[in-house]
Design a protein around this motif. Sequence first.
Motif, PDB file in Angstrom:
ATOM      1  N   SER A  97       0.658  -1.146  -0.007  1.00 40.42           N
ATOM      2  CA  SER A  97      -0.102   0.137   0.019  1.00 40.42           C
ATOM      3  C   SER A  97       0.706   1.138   0.046  1.00 40.42           C
ATOM      4  CB  SER A  97      -0.965   0.038   1.237  1.00 40.42           C
ATOM      5  OG  SER A  97      -0.054  -0.034   2.511  1.00 40.42           O
ATOM      6  N   SER A  98       0.311   2.445  -0.447  1.00 43.06           N
ATOM      7  CA  SER A  98       1.037   3.642  -0.106  1.00 43.06           C
ATOM      8  C   SER A  98       0.227   4.704   0.466  1.00 43.06           C
ATOM      9  CB  SER A  98       1.359   4.208  -1.539  1.00 43.06           C
ATOM     10  OG  SER A  98       0.332   4.214  -2.363  1.00 43.06           O
ATOM     11  N   MET A  99       0.771   5.613   1.206  1.00 39.19           N
ATOM     12  CA  MET A  99       0.058   6.635   1.608  1.00 39.19           C
ATOM     13  C   MET A  99      -0.014   7.863   0.824  1.00 39.19           C
ATOM     14  SD  MET A  99      -0.738   5.845   4.771  1.00 39.19           S
ATOM     15  CE  MET A  99      -1.456   7.145   5.248  1.00 39.19           C
ATOM     16  N   ASP A 100      -1.148   8.639   0.750  1.00 36.67           N
ATOM     17  CA  ASP A 100      -1.415   9.740   0.058  1.00 36.67           C
ATOM     18  C   ASP A 100      -1.947  10.810   0.899  1.00 36.67           C
ATOM     19  OD1 ASP A 100      -1.744  11.825  -1.598  1.00 36.67           O
ATOM     20  OD2 ASP A 100      -3.079  10.766  -2.883  1.00 36.67           O
ATOM     21  N   GLY A 101      -1.158  11.432   1.786  1.00 39.94           N
ATOM     22  CA  GLY A 101      -1.840  12.419   2.740  1.00 39.94           C
ATOM     23  C   GLY A 101      -2.597  11.373   3.989  1.00 39.94           C
ATOM     24  N   ALA A 102      -3.581  11.656   4.284  1.00 36.26           N
ATOM     25  CA  ALA A 102      -4.462  10.691   5.148  1.00 36.26           C
ATOM     26  C   ALA A 102      -5.097   9.506   4.577  1.00 36.26           C
ATOM     27  CB  ALA A 102      -5.316  11.353   5.945  1.00 36.26           C
ATOM     28  N   ASP A 103      -4.712   9.229   3.261  1.00 33.33           N
ATOM     29  CA  ASP A 103      -5.448   8.041   2.576  1.00 33.33           C
ATOM     30  C   ASP A 103      -4.277   6.945   2.357  1.00 33.33           C
ATOM     31  OD1 ASP A 103      -7.717   9.395   2.337  1.00 33.33           O
ATOM     32  OD2 ASP A 103      -7.216  10.159   0.306  1.00 33.33           O
ATOM     33  N   ILE A 104      -4.839   5.687   2.339  1.00 29.64           N
ATOM     34  CA  ILE A 104      -3.933   4.452   2.145  1.00 29.64           C
ATOM     35  C   ILE A 104      -4.534   4.017   0.858  1.00 29.64           C
ATOM     36  CG2 ILE A 104      -3.393   2.031   2.768  1.00 29.64           C
ATOM     37  CD1 ILE A 104      -4.044   2.962   5.589  1.00 29.64           C
ATOM     38  N   ARG A 105      -3.739   3.831  -0.493  1.00 30.37           N
ATOM     39  CA  ARG A 105      -3.997   3.550  -1.470  1.00 30.37           C
ATOM     40  C   ARG A 105      -3.562   1.967  -1.792  1.00 30.37           C
ATOM     41  NH1 ARG A 105      -5.683   7.772  -4.648  1.00 30.37           N
ATOM     42  NH2 ARG A 105      -5.561   9.734  -3.448  1.00 30.37           N
ATOM     43  N   ILE A 106      -4.374   1.120  -2.496  1.00 26.23           N
ATOM     44  CA  ILE A 106      -4.034  -0.154  -2.602  1.00 26.23           C
ATOM     45  C   ILE A 106      -4.348  -0.486  -4.027  1.00 26.23           C
ATOM     46  CG2 ILE A 106      -4.473  -2.640  -1.925  1.00 26.23           C
ATOM     47  CD1 ILE A 106      -5.726  -0.353   0.458  1.00 26.23           C
ATOM     48  N   ASP A 107      -3.419  -1.230  -4.716  1.00 29.28           N
ATOM     49  CA  ASP A 107      -3.719  -1.784  -6.030  1.00 29.28           C
ATOM     50  C   ASP A 107      -5.040  -2.713  -5.916  1.00 29.28           C
ATOM     51  OD1 ASP A 107      -3.948  -3.418  -8.534  1.00 29.28           O
ATOM     52  OD2 ASP A 107      -1.817  -2.673  -8.931  1.00 29.28           O
ATOM     53  N   ARG A 108      -6.148  -2.501  -6.802  1.00 25.32           N
ATOM     54  CA  ARG A 108      -7.079  -3.428  -6.599  1.00 25.32           C
ATOM     55  C   ARG A 108      -6.874  -4.787  -7.025  1.00 25.32           C
ATOM     56  NH1 ARG A 108     -13.436  -1.842  -7.907  1.00 25.32           N
ATOM     57  NH2 ARG A 108     -14.162  -4.049  -7.468  1.00 25.32           N
ATOM     58  N   ARG A 109      -5.797  -5.090  -8.022  1.00 23.39           N
ATOM     59  CA  ARG A 109      -5.654  -6.345  -8.187  1.00 23.39           C
ATOM     60  C   ARG A 109      -5.116  -7.241  -7.067  1.00 23.39           C
ATOM     61  NH1 ARG A 109      -1.942  -4.553 -13.015  1.00 23.39           N
ATOM     62  NH2 ARG A 109      -1.367  -3.218 -11.162  1.00 23.39           N
ATOM     63  N   ASP A 110      -4.518  -6.472  -6.366  1.00 24.75           N
ATOM     64  CA  ASP A 110      -3.787  -7.051  -4.806  1.00 24.75           C
ATOM     65  C   ASP A 110      -4.959  -7.903  -3.880  1.00 24.75           C
ATOM     66  OD1 ASP A 110      -1.353  -7.018  -6.156  1.00 24.75           O
ATOM     67  OD2 ASP A 110      -0.873  -5.008  -4.855  1.00 24.75           O
ATOM     68  N   VAL A 111      -6.003  -7.372  -4.095  1.00 26.85           N
ATOM     69  CA  VAL A 111      -7.151  -7.593  -2.967  1.00 26.85           C
ATOM     70  C   VAL A 111      -8.042  -8.742  -3.543  1.00 26.85           C
ATOM     71  CG1 VAL A 111      -9.026  -6.720  -1.646  1.00 26.85           C
ATOM     72  CG2 VAL A 111      -7.199  -5.543  -2.393  1.00 26.85           C
ATOM     73  N   ASP A 112      -8.115  -9.911  -2.781  1.00 22.12           N
ATOM     74  CA  ASP A 112      -9.063 -10.793  -3.140  1.00 22.12           C
ATOM     75  C   ASP A 112      -9.942 -11.300  -1.692  1.00 22.12           C
ATOM     76  OD1 ASP A 112      -7.048 -12.084  -1.878  1.00 22.12           O
ATOM     77  OD2 ASP A 112      -6.374 -13.136  -3.499  1.00 22.12           O
ATOM     78  N   ALA A 113     -11.108 -12.039  -1.958  1.00 20.16           N
ATOM     79  CA  ALA A 113     -11.869 -12.555  -0.853  1.00 20.16           C
ATOM     80  C   ALA A 113     -11.270 -13.429  -0.224  1.00 20.16           C
ATOM     81  CB  ALA A 113     -13.019 -12.989  -1.543  1.00 20.16           C
ATOM     82  N   PRO A 114     -11.402 -13.540   1.217  1.00 25.39           N
ATOM     83  CA  PRO A 114     -12.509 -12.679   1.929  1.00 25.39           C
ATOM     84  C   PRO A 114     -11.727 -11.423   2.103  1.00 25.39           C
ATOM     85  CG  PRO A 114     -11.517 -14.152   3.513  1.00 25.39           C
ATOM     86  CD  PRO A 114     -10.807 -14.541   2.081  1.00 25.39           C
ATOM     87  N   GLY A 115     -10.229 -10.996   2.170  1.00 28.49           N
ATOM     88  CA  GLY A 115      -9.811  -9.694   2.396  1.00 28.49           C
ATOM     89  C   GLY A 115      -8.449  -9.971   2.530  1.00 28.49           C
ATOM     90  N   VAL A 116      -7.682  -8.761   3.001  1.00 27.58           N
ATOM     91  CA  VAL A 116      -6.169  -8.807   3.135  1.00 27.58           C
ATOM     92  C   VAL A 116      -5.926  -7.666   4.143  1.00 27.58           C
ATOM     93  CG1 VAL A 116      -5.688  -9.235   0.664  1.00 27.58           C
ATOM     94  CG2 VAL A 116      -6.108  -6.782   1.440  1.00 27.58           C
TER      95      VAL A 116
END
Length: 154
Positions: free
Chosen positions: A43-62
Amino acid sequence: MTKIRCAIMEKLDRRGFLRASAIGVSAMSSVLTSCGGLRYVRSSMDGADIRIDRRDVDAPGVLVDGPDGELPIYLRVLGPDQFSALSMRCMHRGCQVESVGERFVCPCHGSEYAADGRVLVGPSELPLVEYRVLADDTRIVIHMNAPVARERRA
Ligand code: FES
């Protein structure tokens, strides 16, 4: 780089593992399943936001690293375009909760939380902190400065 962590297993030495095994195969296997199922993603921080590449996320979660060394965030997949983000910080005294089946369990004093963060078993009286999540076709953003309002345990 993908990391797999499990505080419960890190705390179990050989004797602790044998003692834990004595509590029952099904209980132990649920802990082991949980440990193996929790995967950290980049993940990467952008101000107070955490950004994640959607392709890295699968069910049930990460799991996603929390900002500034804070405990991780559990990004749960609720549907094709729906996600929730829960802090893994127990609201009793701040230990890291573990995912066990459909619940979160605190290894320190035994609080249990539902998959949506509600308190099922004390001593915690407050739900896990949930953050707002937005997703588009390529990324998921967790807004750390936008916690969702939650109610205390009844
Ligand atoms: Fe989690 Fe006490 S810190 S139950």
